[in-house]
Design a protein around this motif. Structure first.
Motif, PDB file in Angstrom:
ATOM      1  N   ALA A 170       0.710  -1.040   0.276  1.00  0.00           N
ATOM      2  CA  ALA A 170      -0.357  -0.044  -0.062  1.00  0.00           C
ATOM      3  C   ALA A 170       0.632   1.116  -0.146  1.00  0.00           C
ATOM      4  O   ALA A 170       2.014   1.573   0.813  1.00  0.00           O
ATOM      5  N   GLN A 171       0.293   2.418  -0.713  1.00  0.00           N
ATOM      6  CA  GLN A 171       0.889   3.313  -0.812  1.00  0.00           C
ATOM      7  C   GLN A 171       1.407   3.679   0.565  1.00  0.00           C
ATOM      8  O   GLN A 171       0.214   3.980   1.260  1.00  0.00           O
ATOM      9  N   GLY A 172       2.308   4.660   1.076  1.00  0.00           N
ATOM     10  CA  GLY A 172       2.465   5.233   2.542  1.00  0.00           C
ATOM     11  C   GLY A 172       3.211   4.418   3.201  1.00  0.00           C
ATOM     12  O   GLY A 172       3.710   4.309   4.473  1.00  0.00           O
ATOM     13  N   ASN A 173       3.273   2.959   3.184  1.00  0.00           N
ATOM     14  CA  ASN A 173       3.737   2.008   4.065  1.00  0.00           C
ATOM     15  C   ASN A 173       5.179   2.257   4.507  1.00  0.00           C
ATOM     16  O   ASN A 173       5.843   3.496   3.574  1.00  0.00           O
ATOM     17  N   PRO A 174       5.556   2.249   5.305  1.00  0.00           N
ATOM     18  CA  PRO A 174       7.122   2.454   6.240  1.00  0.00           C
ATOM     19  C   PRO A 174       8.212   2.590   4.828  1.00  0.00           C
ATOM     20  O   PRO A 174       8.967   3.055   4.749  1.00  0.00           O
ATOM     21  N   GLU A 175       8.312   1.105   4.384  1.00  0.00           N
ATOM     22  CA  GLU A 175       9.014   1.007   3.486  1.00  0.00           C
ATOM     23  C   GLU A 175       8.321   0.455   1.667  1.00  0.00           C
ATOM     24  O   GLU A 175       8.094  -0.353   1.954  1.00  0.00           O
ATOM     25  N   ALA A 176       8.707   1.436   0.912  1.00  0.00           N
ATOM     26  CA  ALA A 176       8.539   1.427  -0.083  1.00  0.00           C
ATOM     27  C   ALA A 176       8.625   0.060  -1.000  1.00  0.00           C
ATOM     28  O   ALA A 176       9.669  -0.322  -0.818  1.00  0.00           O
ATOM     29  N   GLY A 177       7.755  -0.206  -1.671  1.00  0.00           N
ATOM     30  CA  GLY A 177       7.991  -1.503  -1.660  1.00  0.00           C
ATOM     31  C   GLY A 177       7.976  -2.742  -0.755  1.00  0.00           C
ATOM     32  O   GLY A 177       7.413  -4.184  -1.558  1.00  0.00           O
ATOM     33  N   SER A 178       7.483  -3.439   0.013  1.00  0.00           N
ATOM     34  CA  SER A 178       6.983  -3.513   1.181  1.00  0.00           C
ATOM     35  C   SER A 178       5.686  -3.809   1.823  1.00  0.00           C
ATOM     36  O   SER A 178       4.831  -2.095   1.720  1.00  0.00           O
ATOM     37  N   VAL A 179       5.107  -5.262   2.351  1.00  0.00           N
ATOM     38  CA  VAL A 179       3.472  -4.562   2.631  1.00  0.00           C
ATOM     39  C   VAL A 179       3.599  -4.655   4.090  1.00  0.00           C
ATOM     40  O   VAL A 179       2.821  -4.613   4.869  1.00  0.00           O
ATOM     41  N   VAL A 180       5.117  -5.051   5.013  1.00  0.00           N
ATOM     42  CA  VAL A 180       5.307  -5.126   6.349  1.00  0.00           C
ATOM     43  C   VAL A 180       5.030  -3.244   7.176  1.00  0.00           C
ATOM     44  O   VAL A 180       5.595  -2.326   6.618  1.00  0.00           O
ATOM     45  N   TYR A 181       4.022  -3.215   7.502  1.00  0.00           N
ATOM     46  CA  TYR A 181       3.599  -2.084   8.480  1.00  0.00           C
ATOM     47  C   TYR A 181       4.197  -2.224   9.870  1.00  0.00           C
ATOM     48  O   TYR A 181       4.578  -0.481  10.102  1.00  0.00           O
ATOM     49  N   SER A 182       4.199  -2.977  10.446  1.00  0.00           N
ATOM     50  CA  SER A 182       5.467  -3.389  11.614  1.00  0.00           C
ATOM     51  C   SER A 182       5.499  -4.152  12.386  1.00  0.00           C
ATOM     52  O   SER A 182       4.706  -5.494  11.317  1.00  0.00           O
ATOM     53  N   TYR A 183       6.812  -4.884  13.088  1.00  0.00           N
ATOM     54  CA  TYR A 183       7.484  -6.241  13.161  1.00  0.00           C
ATOM     55  C   TYR A 183       7.740  -6.007  14.557  1.00  0.00           C
ATOM     56  O   TYR A 183       7.363  -5.229  15.575  1.00  0.00           O
ATOM     57  N   GLY A 184       8.657  -7.412  14.498  1.00  0.00           N
ATOM     58  CA  GLY A 184       8.403  -8.156  16.516  1.00  0.00           C
ATOM     59  C   GLY A 184       7.707  -7.989  16.705  1.00  0.00           C
ATOM     60  O   GLY A 184       7.676  -8.561  18.504  1.00  0.00           O
ATOM     61  N   HIS A 185       6.965  -9.257  15.826  1.00  0.00           N
ATOM     62  CA  HIS A 185       5.439  -9.199  16.554  1.00  0.00           C
ATOM     63  C   HIS A 185       5.577 -11.037  16.656  1.00  0.00           C
ATOM     64  O   HIS A 185       6.865 -11.881  16.123  1.00  0.00           O
TER      65      HIS A 185
END
Length: 415
Positions: free
Chosen positions: A254-269
């Motif tokens: 999605a546009q505006g994700n933390p890293e362009a081209g990645s679906v990762v929104y948050s991590y360390g879960h």
């Protein structure tokens, strides 16, 4: 009576008492509430005494609220007013009973429900005016095992025109998200079209498969995943395991994700099974801890929530602390929903519904426990708008002690 049950990770929990149901008059009330929820519920994710049930003791241990800011575009400062410190829950009836391993639930326009069976790999429609349950189809490729199978459900934000149902499920090789067209004109049991996989390659395992999906207020698709017991995946930003993912309805980053081209929104879960947005569009997530703390987290884009380096309110630099924590035997949280100024969180091993009143992005008071032990393991919470919720039990998942009528979808009025 209900006897000892198991945590989602396999440890034994305390016993409990049986529940009760509702008749035709209650079902008419259920239908009215669900119809009023309508399309609003599509973007959200889910006979007692007259005064309802008051809370039992318990909640988050002492500790200051997290210092991190609220979700993108929102302030982390407490609001001037919040919900009352003490709430209540009234069980007004049953939308359905006799369900087999229910997991995801998706409200349809008009008030009926779609319900996923984790172990059978089927989706059924619940008529909330009668409680009738009709299988609409089977999802091809589902490979149930352990905590895997057919898990989260969501309907497209454009469901009225595209009729798309999204499902998160375990296959022989991975966890994935697919969408299927729902055609009510076809014969019962054959109403789902061929699955179109929108995202694949989420790690699978006997444990920690995550599985919750929901369309957010931005009309993007969010998914909570698990690390499958391989703790290294949670900190690996290239792996979709142990993450919250954000993607377009077509499965693209999605546009505006933390890293362009990645679906990762948050991590360390570790294992995210609950996603919900509050009235200010902040994203909240519930996840299983290991042996120490289960967590309710306020999700920041790009945030690192610490697993496996931190569990609970560790206060370690670079990691975001949870807003509230519980011992696993009190919670083992799965689904969550926002209603009446509070997050409502279902507990599996804890066999109770938690209310976490919020003032902005911070707790307004200590969490409260309701329905403790009355209905066994609790899996999914669905908002209906206003003070209405649906609560799905999970007694047939292999770790409960099912009784006649299990599993159920209860209708609640909350405060």
């Amino acid at each position: 009576m209900r006897y000892g049950r198991f945590h989602e990770d396999g440890t034994r929990g305390p016993g409990a008492a049986p529940g009760h149901g509702g008749g035709p008059a209650r079902r008419r009330g259920v239908l009215a509430a669900l119809a009023l929820a309508g399309c609003g519920a599509l973007l959200a994710a889910g006979c007692s005494p007259p005064d309802g049930e008051r809370a039992g003791p318990g909640g988050s241990p002492p500790g200051s609220p997290p210092t991190g800011a609220a979700s993108s575009g929102a302030s982390g400062r407490p609001e001037a007013s919040g919900p009352p410190a003490k709430g209540s829950v009234t069980v007004s009836g049953e939308a359905a009973k006799g369900l087999d391993t229910p997991w995801g639930v998706a409200p349809l326009p008009g008030g009926d429900l779609l319900v996923a069976s984790r172990d059978k790999g089927t989706i059924s429609r619940v008529r909330t005016d009668t409680g009738a349950v009709t299988r609409i189809g089977e999802v091809p490729g589902v490979a149930p095992g352990g905590e895997g199978g057919l898990l989260g459900l969501a309907v497209s934000p454009s469901f009225a025109s595209d009729r798309m149902v999204y499902a998160y499920f375990t296959t022989e090789s991975d966890n994935r998200i697919a969408r299927m067209r729902y055609d009510e004109q076809r014969p019962a049991g054959q109403q789902l079209g061929a699955p179109d996989t929108v995202f694949r390659g989420i790690p699978k395992g006997l444990i920690h498969n995550g599985g919750r999906i929901a369309f957010g207020p931005d009309r993007m698709l969010y998914a909570g995943t698990g690390e499958t017991g391989d703790t290294s995946l949670a900190q690996d930003r290239k792996s979709p395991g142990g993450k919250i993912l954000r993607m377009t309805p077509d499965g693209q980053p999605a546009q505006g994700n933390p890293e362009a081209g990645s679906v990762v929104y948050s991590y360390g879960h570790r294992n995210v099974q609950g996603l919900a947005w509050d009235k200010d569009k902040r994203l909240w997530a519930a996840e299983f801890g290991q042996r120490t703390w289960d967590e309710l987290n306020l999700i920041e884009p790009g945030g690192n929530y610490g697993w496996p380096e931190a569990e609970g309110k560790a206060g370690k630099p670079g990691f975001r602390d949870p807003v509230a924590v519980w011992k696993p035997d009190e919670a083992s949280p799965s689904g969550i929903a926002w209603a009446e100024g509070s997050i409502w969180m279902a507990g599996l091993k804890g066999e109770r519904l938690w209310r976490i009143p919020l003032k902005g992005a911070a707790p307004a008071a200590e969490p409260e426990a309701f329905l403790q032990g009355k209905y066994g393991r609790l899996r999914t919470v669905v908002p209906l708008g206003g003070d209405g919720l649906l609560l799905v039990t999970s007694e047939t998942d292999g770790r409960g002690s099912p009784e006649a009528g299990d599993d159920r979808i209860l209708t609640l009025t909350v405060r």
